[in-house]
Motif scaffolding. Structure first.
Motif, PDB file in Angstrom:
ATOM      1  N   SER A 354      12.361   2.156  12.805  1.00 19.01           N
ATOM      2  CA  SER A 354      10.982   1.844  13.137  1.00 19.01           C
ATOM      3  C   SER A 354      10.059   2.665  12.248  1.00 19.01           C
ATOM      4  O   SER A 354      10.474   3.654  11.667  1.00 19.01           O
ATOM      5  N   ASN A 355       8.806   2.292  12.166  1.00 17.83           N
ATOM      6  CA  ASN A 355       7.854   2.975  11.304  1.00 17.83           C
ATOM      7  C   ASN A 355       7.237   4.169  12.023  1.00 17.83           C
ATOM      8  O   ASN A 355       6.731   4.024  13.129  1.00 17.83           O
ATOM      9  N   LEU A 356       7.268   5.343  11.360  1.00 12.44           N
ATOM     10  CA  LEU A 356       6.709   6.549  11.959  1.00 12.44           C
ATOM     11  C   LEU A 356       5.220   6.698  11.667  1.00 12.44           C
ATOM     12  O   LEU A 356       4.592   7.641  12.118  1.00 12.44           O
ATOM     13  N   ASN A 357       4.675   5.764  10.910  1.00 12.74           N
ATOM     14  CA  ASN A 357       3.323   5.927  10.391  1.00 12.74           C
ATOM     15  C   ASN A 357       2.294   6.154  11.490  1.00 12.74           C
ATOM     16  O   ASN A 357       1.429   7.004  11.376  1.00 12.74           O
ATOM     17  N   THR A 358       2.393   5.385  12.532  1.00  7.34           N
ATOM     18  CA  THR A 358       1.406   5.501  13.601  1.00  7.34           C
ATOM     19  C   THR A 358       1.968   6.147  14.847  1.00  7.34           C
ATOM     20  O   THR A 358       1.211   6.567  15.720  1.00  7.34           O
ATOM     21  N   MET A 359       3.260   6.277  14.932  1.00  9.08           N
ATOM     22  CA  MET A 359       3.858   6.682  16.194  1.00  9.08           C
ATOM     23  C   MET A 359       4.067   8.184  16.325  1.00  9.08           C
ATOM     24  O   MET A 359       4.134   8.695  17.433  1.00  9.08           O
ATOM     25  N   LEU A 360       4.199   8.866  15.204  1.00 12.76           N
ATOM     26  CA  LEU A 360       4.591  10.266  15.284  1.00 12.76           C
ATOM     27  C   LEU A 360       3.480  11.257  14.980  1.00 12.76           C
ATOM     28  O   LEU A 360       3.714  12.445  15.004  1.00 12.76           O
ATOM     29  N   LYS A 361       2.297  10.802  14.663  1.00 14.72           N
ATOM     30  CA  LYS A 361       1.192  11.723  14.443  1.00 14.72           C
ATOM     31  C   LYS A 361       0.628  12.184  15.781  1.00 14.72           C
ATOM     32  O   LYS A 361       0.387  11.376  16.677  1.00 14.72           O
ATOM     33  N   LEU A 362       0.437  13.495  15.909  1.00 16.32           N
ATOM     34  CA  LEU A 362      -0.102  14.041  17.150  1.00 16.32           C
ATOM     35  C   LEU A 362      -1.621  13.900  17.138  1.00 16.32           C
ATOM     36  O   LEU A 362      -2.291  14.398  16.233  1.00 16.32           O
ATOM     37  N   ALA A 363      -2.157  13.242  18.149  1.00 18.16           N
ATOM     38  CA  ALA A 363      -3.583  12.913  18.160  1.00 18.16           C
ATOM     39  C   ALA A 363      -4.470  14.143  18.334  1.00 18.16           C
ATOM     40  O   ALA A 363      -5.401  14.378  17.561  1.00 18.16           O
ATOM     41  N   GLU A 364      -4.194  14.983  19.339  1.00 15.93           N
ATOM     42  CA  GLU A 364      -5.044  16.132  19.644  1.00 15.93           C
ATOM     43  C   GLU A 364      -4.194  17.396  19.777  1.00 15.93           C
ATOM     44  O   GLU A 364      -3.915  17.849  20.886  1.00 15.93           O
ATOM     45  N   PRO A 365      -3.784  17.967  18.670  1.00 19.38           N
ATOM     46  CA  PRO A 365      -2.985  19.196  18.763  1.00 19.38           C
ATOM     47  C   PRO A 365      -3.834  20.376  19.230  1.00 19.38           C
ATOM     48  O   PRO A 365      -5.014  20.483  18.891  1.00 19.38           O
TER      49      PRO A 365
END
Length: 680
Positions: A354-365
């Motif tokens: 699957s594509n990590l492009n949108t799924m693995l970025k943390l929105a509000e670290p």
């Protein structure tokens, strides 16, 4: 949150302000302290006229030191209760000490003044039993286990307190200069199970850390499946090709920055990650990007999701140049989503990514920056990251290597090879005052000085403005990393011997014309210093150089010997022979022409060398005494550096709380003070 006092100052003072005022006054007004911490270098000890020992220390001190064993002197400096010598206290007053006369009163007063300004180092561990499992401590020595165990406990408690105070959990810990990732590994493993961003500039350190993750059995070993017959045939073919065409190499391995791992597994060049568990993910195209401004890659090389517990380590290759961590923070992946969303296993042998492009970025670290013994300016960058990055809520930094700190106010005397430029343009840049250097705080940067700062380089402005601000040259900062309280009979004798040999070799170099006499012999605290902190120059002129010991850009050419093999310290003859052999070897790291040194040292016999040792035999103890006084006094220098970092945090309106406290035993690890800052 934090200790009762934001600074572990001695009991003589009633407040931080009272301590800081006294510390700065003592640092800038004591001629002896400034001389011992920055005005003396051991390479000048046997080459100066008049004699350094006699010029600096009062006669009464020299007489008393001469009659005393060096270990008695070390005990007096750092361990003995000085109140026993107070004549006003009849019950405790002693007229003799250890079978001899008591120390001179002015010596005792100086020792009291220094001790009064040293920061407290006492540490009470929360538990005597380590929380680090044996398999997590792989590769660690006893000292490292002690540091990591206690600092991991501290960070865990601090994150809980910060989360409770802000009503928001710390999502990730950013480890500055993670190295082999001992600290990050301990924090990501049970019982802490934290998510760690390990920032490291050297790819081989990242590779070593990943291998240790495997050895610690925190991630599975990558499964490599190959046709052995075909693989051996290909290796054989490559070896034949290498023999016939030595300048050409075989197929290159996959670059580290083109791989992203989960559970210790590799990605193919097309972005498909193959694992023994049948998982597959795609690399994010934005993971690998170059900074046009710095031309330094910031790239996620690996994401390790530990099989033991719920922690993770994301390795980011990045060279830290300031406190702006935007390039690192933009890399942070949401490791909690990997197993659930990014992987679809069809079978053990067939995988779909699957594509990590949108799924693995943390929105509000919500981040905390930590560091265990970051060198030089890295601590300054870590502290400044609290202001420069909105998502960073707290910092906890343990520093070391003060000699690698640059200078904000004074001439650059830092000892860092990459900061010794060879091009005139780079040389002028290096001579610009470094805004990232010491001091950080405006309090120290604008502190009025009672006298002109010592050790100005040629051409430095001496206007009234230059009489403000506390400066520490490289010799003072190098001495601040000593740990004299830990010196015992065996180890102190070892490094006293090494210092004696090196200082005496400098005398031989002087007599045989390799180096010149120290500059300004009438004034022991003036003149030009080299990048190493001493005042002698080699008499050799480099190609296109401006003069003896000066390169084409005017920088000093250092005569560096470095570390020798253990046998070289068995006696002085062995030491001199080993040093000369190293300096005269072609392609040596020393910048001075080997033929020049060989010519100057030609004809030096073993009897000549033994003669030097015999001639200066009585002065060997003098150097040991001076070195002990320098190391003892330099505790004040470390106090100034640590206090400056705290004051800087206190000056920032964005910082709600800041403090300094010990986080492990001084006897195990002398650089044991953490600087903590909490954002409002």
């Amino acid at each position: 949150m934090g200790p009762e006092s934001p600074l572990p100052f001695p009991a003589e003072f009633g407040s931080v302000d009272e301590y800081v005022n006294s510390l700065l006054e003592f640092t800038t007004s004591s001629w002896l302290l400034q001389t011992l911490c920055g005005g003396v270098h051991i390479l000048d000890f046997y080459t100066r006229t008049p004699d350094l020992y006699a010029a600096i220390l009062p006669k009464s001190w020299r007489t008393w030191f001469k009659a005393r064993d060096i270990m008695d002197i070390l005990d007096l400096l750092m361990r003995e209760d000085l109140s026993q010598f107070d004549a006003g206290k009849e019950q405790s007053y002693h007229s003799t000490w250890r079978g001899g006369v008591t120390p001179p009163d002015d010596l005792l007063q100086y020792l009291k003044d220094v001790r009064k300004h040293l920061l407290g180092r006492s540490f009470l561990p929360s538990s005597s039993q380590s929380k680090i499992a044996r398999h997590i401590a792989v590769g660690m020595k006893v000292k490292k286990v002690h540091e990591v165990d206690n600092f991991a406990r501290y960070v865990d408690q601090l994150t809980s307190e910060v989360a409770a105070a802000r009503n928001k959990e710390i999502t990730h810990l950013i480890d500055f200069g993670s190295g082999q990732n001992y600290l990050g590994r301990a924090l990501a493993a049970p019982p802490y199970s934290k998510h760690v961003i390990a920032v490291e500039s050297k790819s081989h350190n990242i590779e070593g850390a990943k291998n240790m993750d495997v050895l610690a059995k925190l991630v599975p070993k990558p499964l490599v499946m190959r046709n052995k017959k075909e693989y051996r045939a290909r290796l054989k073919k490559q070896k034949k090709a290498a023999k016939s065409e030595p300048n050409e190499s075989g197929p290159s391995p996959i670059p580290d920055h083109q791989r992203l791992e989960s559970g210790g597994n590799l990605c193919n060049l097309d972005g498909r990650k193959q694992t023994s568990a049948g998982e597959a993910v795609h690399l994010d195209d934005q993971t690998l990007e170059n900074s046009e401004a710095s031309q330094i890659r910031t790239a996620t090389t690996t994401l390790q999701v530990y099989t033991d517990g719920h922690g993770s380590v994301q390795y980011v290759e990045h060279r830290i140049r300031d406190g702006d961590l935007g390039a690192v923070i933009s890399q942070i992946l949401d490791s909690s989503q990997i197993e659930d969303n990014s992987v679809k296993a069809i079978s053990n042998d067939v995988e779909e990514a699957s594509n990590l492009n949108t799924m693995l970025k943390l929105a509000e670290p919500n981040l905390m920056v930590i560091s265990l013994h970051s060198c030089g300016n890295l601590v300054h960058h870590g502290l400044r990251s609290l202001l420069l990055n909105p998502s960073i809520s707290a910092v906890a930094m343990v520093g070391c290597c003060y000699n690698l700190v640059t200078e904000r106010l004074g001439p650059p005397t830092y000892k860092l090879p990459t900061l010794r430029p060879n091009h005139p343009r780079l040389f002028s840049t290096a001579n610009a005052f470094d805004p990232h250097g010491f001091p950080m705080s405006e309090r120290l940067a604008t502190y009025p000085l009672p006298r002109t700062p010592m050790f100005y380089a040629d051409g430095v402005d001496t206007s009234p403005e230059s009489s403000k601000g506390i400066r520490l040259n490289i010799t003072a900062r190098m001495m601040a990393v000593q740990a004299p309280q830990n010196w015992g009979p065996t180890d102190s004798e070892l490094f006293f011997t090494r210092h004696f040999y090196r200082a005496l070799l400098q005398r031989i170099f002087l007599d045989r014309g390799v180096v010149s006499a120290p500059v300004d012999p009438e004034d022991i605290v003036g003149g030009t210093v080299s990048a190493s902190g001493h005042t002698s120059k080699v008499t050799w002129t480099p190609p296109n150089g401006r003069g003896p010991g000066l390169s084409s850009n005017g920088s000093t050419t250092p005569l560096t010997i470095g570390t020798l093999r253990k046998f070289a310290y068995s006696d002085f003859v062995s030491y001199v022979r080993a040093a000369i052999e190293k300096l005269t070897t072609p392609n040596s790291f020393c910048e001075i022409d080997p033929e020049f040194i060989a010519e100057k040292m030609e004809g030096l016999t073993d009897d000549d060398i033994k003669g030097y040792e015999q001639k200066y035999k009585e002065k060997r103890k003098e150097l040991s005494v001076m070195w002990s006084l320098m190391a003892f006094s330099a505790g004040v220098v470390e106090a100034v550096i640590i206090t400056d970092r705290l004051l800087w945090l206190k000056e920032q309106k964005e910082v709600e709380e800041a403090w300094v406290e010990p986080v492990f035993e001084y006897s195990q690890s002398p650089r044991n003070l953490v600087v903590v800052g909490i954002k409002k």
